[in-house]
Design a protein around this motif. Structure first.
Motif, PDB file in Angstrom:
ATOM      1  N   ALA A 181       0.848  -1.185   0.000  1.00 10.03           N
ATOM      2  CA  ALA A 181       0.000   0.000   0.000  1.00 10.03           C
ATOM      3  C   ALA A 181       0.884   1.236   0.000  1.00 10.03           C
ATOM      4  O   ALA A 181       1.936   1.256   0.643  1.00 10.03           O
ATOM      5  N   VAL A 182       0.448   2.231  -0.744  1.00  9.57           N
ATOM      6  CA  VAL A 182       1.107   3.533  -0.768  1.00  9.57           C
ATOM      7  C   VAL A 182       0.033   4.599  -0.723  1.00  9.57           C
ATOM      8  O   VAL A 182      -1.136   4.348  -1.007  1.00  9.57           O
ATOM      9  N   GLY A 183       0.439   5.797  -0.370  1.00  7.29           N
ATOM     10  CA  GLY A 183      -0.496   6.902  -0.367  1.00  7.29           C
ATOM     11  C   GLY A 183      -0.828   7.336  -1.791  1.00  7.29           C
ATOM     12  O   GLY A 183      -0.119   7.014  -2.743  1.00  7.29           O
ATOM     13  N   ALA A 184      -1.902   8.071  -1.916  1.00  4.61           N
ATOM     14  CA  ALA A 184      -2.262   8.668  -3.210  1.00  4.61           C
ATOM     15  C   ALA A 184      -1.573  10.021  -3.271  1.00  4.61           C
ATOM     16  O   ALA A 184      -2.203  11.070  -3.268  1.00  4.61           O
ATOM     17  N   ASP A 185      -0.245   9.983  -3.296  1.00  5.42           N
ATOM     18  CA  ASP A 185       0.560  11.202  -3.256  1.00  5.42           C
ATOM     19  C   ASP A 185       1.700  11.087  -4.264  1.00  5.42           C
ATOM     20  O   ASP A 185       1.843  10.065  -4.946  1.00  5.42           O
ATOM     21  N   ALA A 186       2.498  12.127  -4.370  1.00  2.00           N
ATOM     22  CA  ALA A 186       3.602  12.144  -5.340  1.00  2.00           C
ATOM     23  C   ALA A 186       4.611  11.035  -5.066  1.00  2.00           C
ATOM     24  O   ALA A 186       5.153  10.439  -6.010  1.00  2.00           O
ATOM     25  N   GLU A 187       4.858  10.720  -3.794  1.00  2.00           N
ATOM     26  CA  GLU A 187       5.804   9.664  -3.452  1.00  2.00           C
ATOM     27  C   GLU A 187       5.287   8.305  -3.913  1.00  2.00           C
ATOM     28  O   GLU A 187       6.035   7.479  -4.433  1.00  2.00           O
ATOM     29  N   GLY A 188       3.989   8.075  -3.730  1.00  2.00           N
ATOM     30  CA  GLY A 188       3.375   6.835  -4.203  1.00  2.00           C
ATOM     31  C   GLY A 188       3.429   6.738  -5.721  1.00  2.00           C
ATOM     32  O   GLY A 188       3.713   5.661  -6.279  1.00  2.00           O
ATOM     33  N   ASP A 189       3.159   7.854  -6.403  1.00  2.00           N
ATOM     34  CA  ASP A 189       3.270   7.874  -7.868  1.00  2.00           C
ATOM     35  C   ASP A 189       4.680   7.509  -8.305  1.00  2.00           C
ATOM     36  O   ASP A 189       4.873   6.746  -9.249  1.00  2.00           O
ATOM     37  N   ARG A 190       5.658   8.056  -7.617  1.00  2.00           N
ATOM     38  CA  ARG A 190       7.070   7.811  -7.959  1.00  2.00           C
ATOM     39  C   ARG A 190       7.415   6.333  -7.776  1.00  2.00           C
ATOM     40  O   ARG A 190       8.094   5.738  -8.619  1.00  2.00           O
ATOM     41  N   LEU A 191       6.937   5.725  -6.693  1.00  2.00           N
ATOM     42  CA  LEU A 191       7.207   4.303  -6.463  1.00  2.00           C
ATOM     43  C   LEU A 191       6.547   3.432  -7.522  1.00  2.00           C
ATOM     44  O   LEU A 191       7.180   2.534  -8.084  1.00  2.00           O
ATOM     45  N   ILE A 192       5.282   3.690  -7.795  1.00  2.00           N
ATOM     46  CA  ILE A 192       4.573   2.866  -8.778  1.00  2.00           C
ATOM     47  C   ILE A 192       5.223   2.989 -10.152  1.00  2.00           C
ATOM     48  O   ILE A 192       5.394   1.994 -10.861  1.00  2.00           O
ATOM     49  N   ALA A 193       5.632   4.186 -10.534  1.00  2.00           N
ATOM     50  CA  ALA A 193       6.321   4.364 -11.817  1.00  2.00           C
ATOM     51  C   ALA A 193       7.617   3.567 -11.853  1.00  2.00           C
ATOM     52  O   ALA A 193       7.945   2.931 -12.862  1.00  2.00           O
ATOM     53  N   ALA A 194       8.359   3.564 -10.748  1.00  2.00           N
ATOM     54  CA  ALA A 194       9.617   2.806 -10.687  1.00  2.00           C
ATOM     55  C   ALA A 194       9.356   1.302 -10.763  1.00  2.00           C
ATOM     56  O   ALA A 194      10.083   0.575 -11.451  1.00  2.00           O
ATOM     57  N   PHE A 195       8.326   0.817 -10.076  1.00  2.00           N
ATOM     58  CA  PHE A 195       8.002  -0.605 -10.123  1.00  2.00           C
ATOM     59  C   PHE A 195       7.553  -1.005 -11.528  1.00  2.00           C
ATOM     60  O   PHE A 195       7.964  -2.043 -12.055  1.00  2.00           O
ATOM     61  N   ASP A 196       6.690  -0.186 -12.141  1.00  2.00           N
ATOM     62  CA  ASP A 196       6.257  -0.465 -13.513  1.00  2.00           C
ATOM     63  C   ASP A 196       7.457  -0.532 -14.453  1.00  2.00           C
ATOM     64  O   ASP A 196       7.570  -1.440 -15.278  1.00  2.00           O
TER      65      ASP A 196
ATOM     66  N   ALA B 294      10.422  -1.327 -13.783  1.00  2.00           N
ATOM     67  CA  ALA B 294      11.229  -2.506 -13.493  1.00  2.00           C
ATOM     68  C   ALA B 294      10.547  -3.805 -13.924  1.00  2.00           C
ATOM     69  O   ALA B 294      11.139  -4.878 -13.810  1.00  2.00           O
ATOM     70  N   GLY B 295       9.300  -3.720 -14.394  1.00  2.00           N
ATOM     71  CA  GLY B 295       8.569  -4.911 -14.812  1.00  2.00           C
ATOM     72  C   GLY B 295       7.823  -5.613 -13.700  1.00  2.00           C
ATOM     73  O   GLY B 295       7.416  -6.758 -13.846  1.00  2.00           O
ATOM     74  N   ILE B 296       7.612  -4.927 -12.590  1.00  2.00           N
ATOM     75  CA  ILE B 296       6.868  -5.482 -11.452  1.00  2.00           C
ATOM     76  C   ILE B 296       5.399  -5.128 -11.629  1.00  2.00           C
ATOM     77  O   ILE B 296       5.054  -3.968 -11.873  1.00  2.00           O
ATOM     78  N   ARG B 297       4.531  -6.107 -11.495  1.00  2.00           N
ATOM     79  CA  ARG B 297       3.088  -5.856 -11.628  1.00  2.00           C
ATOM     80  C   ARG B 297       2.594  -5.091 -10.408  1.00  2.00           C
ATOM     81  O   ARG B 297       2.856  -5.466  -9.271  1.00  2.00           O
ATOM     82  N   THR B 298       1.880  -4.007 -10.650  1.00  2.00           N
ATOM     83  CA  THR B 298       1.466  -3.092  -9.585  1.00  2.00           C
ATOM     84  C   THR B 298      -0.045  -3.029  -9.397  1.00  2.00           C
ATOM     85  O   THR B 298      -0.521  -2.247  -8.581  1.00  2.00           O
ATOM     86  N   ASP B 299      -0.803  -3.844 -10.101  1.00  2.00           N
ATOM     87  CA  ASP B 299      -2.257  -3.734 -10.006  1.00  2.00           C
ATOM     88  C   ASP B 299      -2.813  -4.160  -8.650  1.00  2.00           C
ATOM     89  O   ASP B 299      -3.974  -3.884  -8.349  1.00  2.00           O
ATOM     90  N   ALA B 300      -2.022  -4.788  -7.784  1.00  2.16           N
ATOM     91  CA  ALA B 300      -2.482  -5.158  -6.440  1.00  2.16           C
ATOM     92  C   ALA B 300      -1.995  -4.172  -5.371  1.00  2.16           C
ATOM     93  O   ALA B 300      -2.169  -4.418  -4.184  1.00  2.16           O
ATOM     94  N   ILE B 301      -1.399  -3.057  -5.793  1.00  2.00           N
ATOM     95  CA  ILE B 301      -0.960  -2.058  -4.817  1.00  2.00           C
ATOM     96  C   ILE B 301      -2.153  -1.180  -4.454  1.00  2.00           C
ATOM     97  O   ILE B 301      -2.793  -0.588  -5.323  1.00  2.00           O
ATOM     98  N   LEU B 302      -2.442  -1.105  -3.166  1.00  2.00           N
ATOM     99  CA  LEU B 302      -3.516  -0.232  -2.692  1.00  2.00           C
ATOM    100  C   LEU B 302      -3.047   1.218  -2.756  1.00  2.00           C
ATOM    101  O   LEU B 302      -1.951   1.537  -2.308  1.00  2.00           O
ATOM    102  N   ARG B 303      -3.878   2.106  -3.280  1.00  2.00           N
ATOM    103  CA  ARG B 303      -3.608   3.548  -3.258  1.00  2.00           C
ATOM    104  C   ARG B 303      -4.559   4.139  -2.223  1.00  2.00           C
ATOM    105  O   ARG B 303      -5.772   4.065  -2.374  1.00  2.00           O
ATOM    106  N   LEU B 304      -4.016   4.702  -1.170  1.00  2.00           N
ATOM    107  CA  LEU B 304      -4.822   5.160  -0.044  1.00  2.00           C
ATOM    108  C   LEU B 304      -4.809   6.681   0.028  1.00  2.00           C
ATOM    109  O   LEU B 304      -3.792   7.287   0.374  1.00  2.00           O
ATOM    110  N   PRO B 305      -5.941   7.314  -0.297  1.00  2.00           N
ATOM    111  CA  PRO B 305      -5.976   8.776  -0.377  1.00  2.00           C
ATOM    112  C   PRO B 305      -5.729   9.501   0.946  1.00  2.00           C
ATOM    113  O   PRO B 305      -5.260  10.625   0.935  1.00  2.00           O
ATOM    114  N   LYS B 306      -5.985   8.863   2.057  1.00  2.00           N
ATOM    115  CA  LYS B 306      -5.814   9.558   3.347  1.00  2.00           C
ATOM    116  C   LYS B 306      -4.530   9.164   4.060  1.00  2.00           C
ATOM    117  O   LYS B 306      -4.332   9.525   5.212  1.00  2.00           O
ATOM    118  N   GLU B 307      -3.661   8.430   3.368  1.00  2.00           N
ATOM    119  CA  GLU B 307      -2.402   7.979   3.976  1.00  2.00           C
ATOM    120  C   GLU B 307      -1.223   8.539   3.185  1.00  2.00           C
ATOM    121  O   GLU B 307      -1.339   8.798   1.994  1.00  2.00           O
TER     122      GLU B 307
END
Length: 174
Positions: free
Chosen positions: A61-76, A78-91
């Motif tokens: 799980a990551v926040g729905a913030d710039a840091e979370g966007d940066r992580l998901i972009a890096a995982f994508d 790298a070829g890591i599937r990210t569709d099971a990552i929770l995006r949490l708007p209040k975290e």
């Protein structure tokens, strides 16, 4: 396509500060360079497994913030599937700061993930027959729930047990 390797656990955006020396109490130092990269136990396992050719589904799980966007972009990237990552708007996305000196010594400051958030990791995950779950002791109940689900699907679980988690949750949890 279903992932055969599921990596469940904590990720963080690591801020690496390269410094001439690790400052002592009440000392200051200036960073010579700064970089950001994916960190956390689940990130390291997922990146290593993809590097070995595995099809990896990251469950975190990551926040729905710039840091979370940066992580998901890096995982994508790298070829890591990210569709099971929770995006949490209040975290906020977990972060860690690492000061690294010229010899490779480091000091690490971790902003801990709240326990109520750890309980949600992997809660909505589904496993195909023969799936492999790799996790660390991020929270005893979350890990137990995921392990029971993968076992019910005919898969297996591998637990990475590190000293900080064992001391946090206790040896009985492990």
């Amino acid at each position: 396509m279903s992932a055969s390797l599921h990596v469940l656990g904590v990720v963080a955006l690591d801020m690496l500060l390269h410094v001439p020396m690790i400052p002592g109490r009440d000392q200051k130092t200036f960073a010579t360079s700064t970089e950001y990269q994916p960190g956390g136990p689940a990130s390291f396992v997922a990146r290593a497994a993809v590097g070995l050719g595995a099809d990896v589904m990251l469950q975190t799980a990551v926040g729905a913030d710039a840091e979370g966007d940066r992580l998901i972009a890096a995982f994508d990237a790298a070829g890591i599937r990210t569709d099971a990552i929770l995006r949490l708007p209040k975290e906020r996305t977990p972060i860690a700061m690492l000061m690294i000196d010229g010899s490779g010594e480091k000091a690490i400051v971790i902003v801990p993930v709240p326990e109520e958030l750890l309980l949600r990791y992997g809660a909505q995950s589904h496993y195909e027959p023969g799936a492999v779950l790799v996790t660390h002791l991020l929270h005893p109940h979350a890990v137990r729930g995921a392990a029971e689900k993968v076992r019910a699907a005919g898969g297996i679980s591998l637990l990475d047990l590190e000293w900080p988690e064992a001391t946090r949750w206790g040896w009985d949890a492990a």
